[in-house]
Design a protein around this motif. Structure first.
Motif, PDB file in Angstrom:
ATOM      1  N   ASP B  81      -4.715  -5.907 -13.928  1.00 36.35           N
ATOM      2  CA  ASP B  81      -3.265  -5.996 -13.765  1.00 36.35           C
ATOM      3  C   ASP B  81      -2.603  -4.670 -14.109  1.00 36.35           C
ATOM      4  N   PHE B  82      -3.118  -4.022 -15.160  1.00 39.85           N
ATOM      5  CA  PHE B  82      -2.539  -2.739 -15.550  1.00 39.85           C
ATOM      6  C   PHE B  82      -2.739  -1.705 -14.440  1.00 39.85           C
ATOM      7  N   TRP B  83      -3.960  -1.608 -13.926  1.00 35.78           N
ATOM      8  CA  TRP B  83      -4.224  -0.601 -12.892  1.00 35.78           C
ATOM      9  C   TRP B  83      -3.449  -0.902 -11.625  1.00 35.78           C
ATOM     10  N   LYS B  84      -3.375  -2.200 -11.294  1.00 35.22           N
ATOM     11  CA  LYS B  84      -2.613  -2.579 -10.106  1.00 35.22           C
ATOM     12  C   LYS B  84      -1.142  -2.181 -10.278  1.00 35.22           C
ATOM     13  N   SER B  85      -0.587  -2.478 -11.477  1.00 33.57           N
ATOM     14  CA  SER B  85       0.846  -2.230 -11.665  1.00 33.57           C
ATOM     15  C   SER B  85       1.149  -0.735 -11.744  1.00 33.57           C
ATOM     16  N   ILE B  86       0.320   0.013 -12.445  1.00 31.35           N
ATOM     17  CA  ILE B  86       0.629   1.445 -12.525  1.00 31.35           C
ATOM     18  C   ILE B  86       0.355   2.116 -11.176  1.00 31.35           C
ATOM     19  N   GLY B  87      -0.635   1.560 -10.446  1.00 38.78           N
ATOM     20  CA  GLY B  87      -0.869   2.039  -9.087  1.00 38.78           C
ATOM     21  C   GLY B  87       0.364   1.825  -8.220  1.00 38.78           C
ATOM     22  N   ASN B  88       0.991   0.650  -8.382  1.00 36.85           N
ATOM     23  CA  ASN B  88       2.211   0.374  -7.624  1.00 36.85           C
ATOM     24  C   ASN B  88       3.332   1.326  -8.010  1.00 36.85           C
ATOM     25  N   ASN B  89       3.458   1.635  -9.313  1.00 36.59           N
ATOM     26  CA  ASN B  89       4.475   2.603  -9.727  1.00 36.59           C
ATOM     27  C   ASN B  89       4.287   3.922  -8.978  1.00 36.59           C
ATOM     28  N   PHE B  90       3.042   4.376  -8.894  1.00 44.25           N
ATOM     29  CA  PHE B  90       2.802   5.646  -8.202  1.00 44.25           C
ATOM     30  C   PHE B  90       2.975   5.498  -6.697  1.00 44.25           C
ATOM     31  N   THR B 172       1.283  -7.588   3.255  1.00 45.02           N
ATOM     32  CA  THR B 172       1.206  -6.252   3.829  1.00 45.02           C
ATOM     33  C   THR B 172       2.524  -5.497   3.687  1.00 45.02           C
ATOM     34  N   TYR B 173       3.627  -6.206   3.982  1.00 46.86           N
ATOM     35  CA  TYR B 173       4.890  -5.484   4.120  1.00 46.86           C
ATOM     36  C   TYR B 173       5.737  -5.437   2.855  1.00 46.86           C
ATOM     37  N   ALA B 174       5.505  -6.341   1.904  1.00 51.01           N
ATOM     38  CA  ALA B 174       6.369  -6.369   0.724  1.00 51.01           C
ATOM     39  C   ALA B 174       6.398  -5.033  -0.033  1.00 51.01           C
ATOM     40  N   PRO B 175       5.223  -4.418  -0.308  1.00 50.89           N
ATOM     41  CA  PRO B 175       5.292  -3.143  -1.042  1.00 50.89           C
ATOM     42  C   PRO B 175       6.084  -2.082  -0.277  1.00 50.89           C
ATOM     43  N   ILE B 176       5.895  -2.050   1.042  1.00 57.19           N
ATOM     44  CA  ILE B 176       6.612  -1.054   1.839  1.00 57.19           C
ATOM     45  C   ILE B 176       8.103  -1.368   1.859  1.00 57.19           C
ATOM     46  N   ALA B 177       8.440  -2.669   2.006  1.00 56.48           N
ATOM     47  CA  ALA B 177       9.854  -3.050   2.038  1.00 56.48           C
ATOM     48  C   ALA B 177      10.542  -2.687   0.721  1.00 56.48           C
ATOM     49  N   VAL B 178       9.894  -3.032  -0.403  1.00 60.71           N
ATOM     50  CA  VAL B 178      10.483  -2.695  -1.710  1.00 60.71           C
ATOM     51  C   VAL B 178      10.586  -1.171  -1.841  1.00 60.71           C
ATOM     52  N   GLY B 179       9.548  -0.469  -1.388  1.00 68.46           N
ATOM     53  CA  GLY B 179       9.569   0.990  -1.446  1.00 68.46           C
ATOM     54  C   GLY B 179      10.710   1.571  -0.630  1.00 68.46           C
ATOM     55  N   ALA B 243      11.199   5.678 -10.389  1.00 67.56           N
ATOM     56  CA  ALA B 243      10.042   4.967  -9.834  1.00 67.56           C
ATOM     57  C   ALA B 243       9.116   4.457 -10.937  1.00 67.56           C
ATOM     58  N   MET B 244       8.972   5.232 -12.015  1.00 70.80           N
ATOM     59  CA  MET B 244       8.089   4.803 -13.100  1.00 70.80           C
ATOM     60  C   MET B 244       8.694   3.655 -13.898  1.00 70.80           C
ATOM     61  N   ARG B 245      10.029   3.609 -13.944  1.00 71.82           N
ATOM     62  CA  ARG B 245      10.690   2.619 -14.789  1.00 71.82           C
ATOM     63  C   ARG B 245      11.144   1.389 -14.043  1.00 71.82           C
ATOM     64  N   VAL B 246      11.082   1.428 -12.709  1.00 66.93           N
ATOM     65  CA  VAL B 246      11.729   0.387 -11.903  1.00 66.93           C
ATOM     66  C   VAL B 246      11.443  -1.007 -12.469  1.00 66.93           C
ATOM     67  N   PHE B 247      12.499  -1.771 -12.676  1.00 61.21           N
ATOM     68  CA  PHE B 247      12.367  -3.130 -13.193  1.00 61.21           C
ATOM     69  C   PHE B 247      13.320  -4.069 -12.476  1.00 61.21           C
ATOM     70  N   ASP B 248      14.623  -3.819 -12.654  1.00 60.87           N
ATOM     71  CA  ASP B 248      15.661  -4.718 -12.141  1.00 60.87           C
ATOM     72  C   ASP B 248      15.442  -5.051 -10.664  1.00 60.87           C
ATOM     73  N   VAL B 264       4.844  -4.106 -11.245  1.00 55.12           N
ATOM     74  CA  VAL B 264       4.945  -2.768 -11.839  1.00 55.12           C
ATOM     75  C   VAL B 264       4.807  -2.858 -13.352  1.00 55.12           C
ATOM     76  N   THR B 265       4.632  -1.716 -14.005  1.00 55.33           N
ATOM     77  CA  THR B 265       4.334  -1.726 -15.440  1.00 55.33           C
ATOM     78  C   THR B 265       5.452  -2.339 -16.279  1.00 55.33           C
ATOM     79  N   SER B 266       6.717  -2.102 -15.892  1.00 57.07           N
ATOM     80  CA  SER B 266       7.799  -2.657 -16.703  1.00 57.07           C
ATOM     81  C   SER B 266       7.775  -4.188 -16.663  1.00 57.07           C
ATOM     82  N   LEU B 267       7.405  -4.757 -15.527  1.00 53.83           N
ATOM     83  CA  LEU B 267       7.261  -6.213 -15.439  1.00 53.83           C
ATOM     84  C   LEU B 267       6.108  -6.692 -16.311  1.00 53.83           C
ATOM     85  N   LEU B 268       5.030  -5.919 -16.280  1.00 47.73           N
ATOM     86  CA  LEU B 268       3.868  -6.267 -17.093  1.00 47.73           C
ATOM     87  C   LEU B 268       4.232  -6.264 -18.577  1.00 47.73           C
TER      88      LEU B 268
END
Lengths: 276, 314
Positions: B81-90, B172-179, B243-248, B264-268
Motif C-alpha cells: 500500500d505504501f509503495w502503491k500510494s507513494i508511486g501514485n504521488n509521483f 484505467t482512467y481514474a488515475p489519469i482523470a484525477v491527474g 502533488a506530494m501532499r494532495v489529500f482533499d 496517495v500517502t496522505s490518505l494512507l
C-alpha cells in the motif's frame, strides 16, 4: 514557429490564452448557472441559462443541508485565527526585522521548518495533545494549530517587510522618546497596511479552505464549510443543483476577497512557495 | 518581493543597519517574539518532534506506546500500500508539475517579443482555481466527470458516445482523470508566473540573438528559458509539494479508488492513524513524506540562492 510573423504569433498567443482562460473558469461558470436551476433542467446542458433564476437551492443548502451551521463554524474559526496570527506575526516580524539578538538565526530556522511541514506531519501528535488538553472536538482544536502554523508564514512575511523599512523613521521616533512598543504599534503598524492586507487575505483563504485539520479534529456542528461539503450525505448529496449552490456558499467569501485584492493573493501565494 | 524561501532571508540584512543603530535593548526582541513563538513551539514544533518519536513506537493512539526501533520503517518498505500510494504521488507529479510547466512554457515561447495588453484579465481568470477550496474543486469535477455528467453528455452530443466512461470509477482512467484535474488546477499558476517573467525579459537580448541569426527555437532555448529560471523553480516547488501532499481533492473525487488506483500517502496516513488505529506506523509514513518535501524544498532553495537573489514578482 519561425514561419509565423510576430504579429500572427501575437494573435495565436491571444487565442490560446483565451482558450486556457475559458478552460480555467468554465467549470465555475457552469456551477454558478446550475446553482439557480431546477433538477430537471440539468439535461438542457451545463451552460444553458436557468429557465427561471430561483434561490431554492441556496435555501435547501443553507437550512436543509445545514450549511448555515458550517458557515457559522467557519466564521468562528477564521476571525480569531486571522486576528491573532496578524498580531503575533507583526510582533515577531518586528523582532526579527528591527532587532539584532543572540539566537536570531537559529530561531528563524526553527520557524522556517513550520513553513515546510504539512499538517500531515503534525496531525497525530496534535490530535493526542488536544485530547490531553480536553480540547478535541472544540473550536480551539482548529484555532490554536492554525494560528501556530500561520505564525510561521506571517513572521517571514512581516520580517521581510520590516527589514526593508526606512530605518530613519524609526530612529527619529526613538529620539523623540517613543519606546519600542509605541514604535511598533503607533508608527510602524499604521504604515504597514499593504503588507498587513496581503497577510490578512492569505490567512483568511488558507484558514477558510483548510480541510485536513478540521476533518481530523472535530465532528458534527463544529465542522467548517469545506468539511461539511465533502462529508455531506443523504438526499442533498446527490442533488446536483443543491451541491452547486453549496459550493458557491463555500467559495463566495474567498472569491469576493480575491476579486478585490487579486494582486495580494497572487504575490503572497508565490512568495509562500515553500508553504504549499 | 523576494522569496522567504531564499537563504538570503536567513542572514540579517546588514546594509540597512550599518549606520542606523539597532534598538538599545536587544532582550526586548524576545518579548515581542515570545507569545507567537510559544504557540508555535507547542502546536507545531513539539508535534513535529513527536511525529518523529512516535514513528519508533508501536502505538495505537490510545495504548501505552512500545518502543520498537525502526520496525515501522522496515514494515513500511515492505508494504505494498505504501509503495502503491507513494508511486501514485509521483505519478501525479507528472500531471501537477511537469504537464502544467510544459504547457505554460509552450505558451510563453509564443508570446515572447510581443507586448500583450489586457493581461490583468487573463491573470485574474487563470489564477482563480488556486484560491478555490480544493474540496469545491473536487466536488465540481466529480460531477463533471460522473457517469451521466456534462463531460459524458458532451461526448454523446458530438457523436463520440463510444468514448463515454465512468471516468473516476474506471481502473484505467481514474488515475489519469484525477491527474488531469490536477493539471487543470495548476496550469494557471504556471502561466501567470511565466508570462509575468517573460514580459520583463530585456528586449535587447532578443535583438542580440537575432543579430547572431538565432531562429525561434534558439531564441527560446538561449534567451527565454534561462531568463525564466527563477519562475520555473517557484512553479516547480509549489506544484511538486501540491502533488506530494494532495489529500482533499482525491478524498472527494475517488476516495483513493477504484481499488488503490488513486490512493496517495496522505490518505494512507489518515486511514492508518484515525481508522486503523496505527498511529505509530502512520507517523513513520508522515516522516518519510515530510523528508521528501523538505529535501526538495531545500534543494530548490539552494539552487535559488546559488543563482543569486532574483526577484519573482507578478
Amino acid at each position: 514557429m519561425s514561419a509565423l510573423s510576430t504579429r500572427n504569433r501575437t494573435w495565436l498567443t491571444y487565442a490560446l490564452l483565451t482558450i486556457f482562460l475559458i478552460a480555467a473558469v468554465a467549470p465555475f461558470v457552469g456551477t454558478f448557472l446550475t446553482a439557480f436551476k431546477d433538477t430537471r433542467e440539468l439535461s438542457n446542458g451545463i451552460f444553458a441559462l436557468p429557465e427561471q433564476w430561483q434561490f431554492d437551492n441556496f435555501e435547501d443548502a443553507w437550512t436543509g443541508a445545514r450549511f448555515s451551521t458550517y458557515f457559522k463554524s467557519s466564521v468562528i474559526v477564521v476571525v480569531p485565527v486571522v486576528v491573532l496570527s496578524v498580531i503575533l506575526s507583526t510582533m515577531s516580524g518586528f523582532a526579527f526585522g528591527m532587532f539584532r539578538f543572540p539566537g536570531q538565526n537559529v530561531l528563524l530556522l526553527l520557524i522556517l521548518l513550520g513553513l515546510m511541514v504539512p499538517f500531515e506531519a503534525v496531525i497525530i501528535p496534535l490530535w493526542q495533545l488536544m485530547g490531553l488538553l480536553g480540547l478535541r472536538n472544540s473550536y480551539w482544536a482548529l484555532i490554536l494549530p492554525q494560528v501556530a502554523l500561520s505564525f510561521a508564514f506571517g513572521t517571514f512575511w512581516m520580517r521581510s517587510f520590516f527589514s526593508s523599512f526606512p530605518r530613519e523613521l524609526v530612529d527619529a521616533a526613538v529620539v523623540d522618546g517613543c519606546n519600542t512598543w509605541d514604535v511598533l504599534w503607533r508608527i510602524l503598524f499604521p504604515l504597514s497596511r499593504p503588507a498587513l492586507l496581503s497577510l490578512v487575505v492569505l490567512l483568511f483563504m488558507w484558514t477558510w479552505n483548510e480541510f485536513f485539520l478540521v476533518l481530523v479534529m472535530v465532528t458534527g456542528d463544529l465542522r467548517t464549510l469545506p468539511v461539511g461539503l465533502a462529508l455531506l450525505r443523504g438526499r442533498y448529496a446527490s442533488d446536483i443543483p443543491v451541491m452547486a449552490a453549496a459550493s458557491l456558499i463555500v467559495s463566495l467569501p474567498v472569491l469576493i476577497l480575491y476579486f478585490i485584492f487579486q494582486r495580494s493573493f497572487i504575490r503572497g501565494m508565490i512568495a509562500g512557495a515553500v508553504k504549499g | 518581493m523576494t522569496l522567504p524561501s531564499s537563504a538570503s532571508h536567513l542572514s540579517t540584512p546588514k546594509s540597512k543597519r550599518g549606520s542606523g543603530r539597532p534598538f538599545a535593548r536587544p532582550y526586548q526582541a524576545y518579548l515581542f517574539l515570545a507569545p507567537g513563538l510559544l504557540l508555535y513551539l507547542v502546536f507545531v514544533f513539539y508535534p513535529i518532534i513527536n511525529t518523529a518519536r512516535y514513528s519508533l513506537f508501536d502505538w495505537t493512539g490510545f495504548s501505552e506506546p512500545v518502543y520498537i526501533g525502526l520496525e515501522n520503517y522496515t514494515e513500511l518498505f515492505a508494504d505494498n500500500d505504501f509503495w502503491k500510494s507513494i508511486g501514485n504521488n509521483f505519478f501525479f507529479v507528472t500531471f501537477y508539475t511537469i504537464l502544467p510547466i510544459l504547457l505554460a512554457l509552450f505558451l510563453t515561447a509564443l508570446l515572447t517579443r510581443s507586448k500583450l495588453r489586457g493581461m490583468s484579465i487573463y491573470r485574474t481568470g487563470l489564477f482563480i482555481p488556486q484560491v478555490m477550496s480544493s474540496v469545491v474543486v473536487g466536488i465540481i469535477w466529480r460531477w463533471l466527470l460522473g457517469p451521466t455528467g456534462p463531460i459524458n453528455e458532451f461526448l454523446r452530443l458530438i457523436g463520440l458516445g463510444g468514448l463515454v466512461q465512468p471516468w473516476l470509477g474506471s481502473f484505467t482512467y481514474a488515475p489519469i482523470a484525477v491527474g488531469l484535474v490536477g493539471t487543470w488546477y495548476e496550469y494557471g499558476l504556471c502561466m501567470v508566473l511565466f508570462i509575468a517573467g517573460a514580459q520583463s525579459i530585456d528586449q535587447e537580448l532578443y535583438d542580440a540573438a537575432r543579430i547572431f541569426g538565432a531562429n525561434a527555437w534558439q531564441e527560446f532555448r538561449y534567451v527565454t528559458l534561462p531568463s525564466l529560471r527563477p519562475q520555473i523553480l517557484v512553479a516547480f516547488v509549489l506544484t511538486f509539494i501540491a502533488a506530494m501532499r494532495v489529500f482533499d481533492m482525491v478524498f472527494v473525487l475517488t476516495g483513493g479508488g477504484p481499488g488503490k488506483q488513486t490512493y496517495v500517502t496522505s490518505l494512507l496516513i489518515y486511514e492508518e492513524a484515525f481508522q486503523r488505529n496505527r498511529a505509530g506506523y502512520a507517523s513513520a509514513i508522515a516522516v518519510v513524506v515530510t523528508i521528501i518535501i523538505i529535501v526538495v524544498s531545500l534543494t530548490v532553495n539552494y539552487v535559488q540562492s546559488r543563482d543569486g537573489s532574483q526577484e519573482v514578482d507578478i
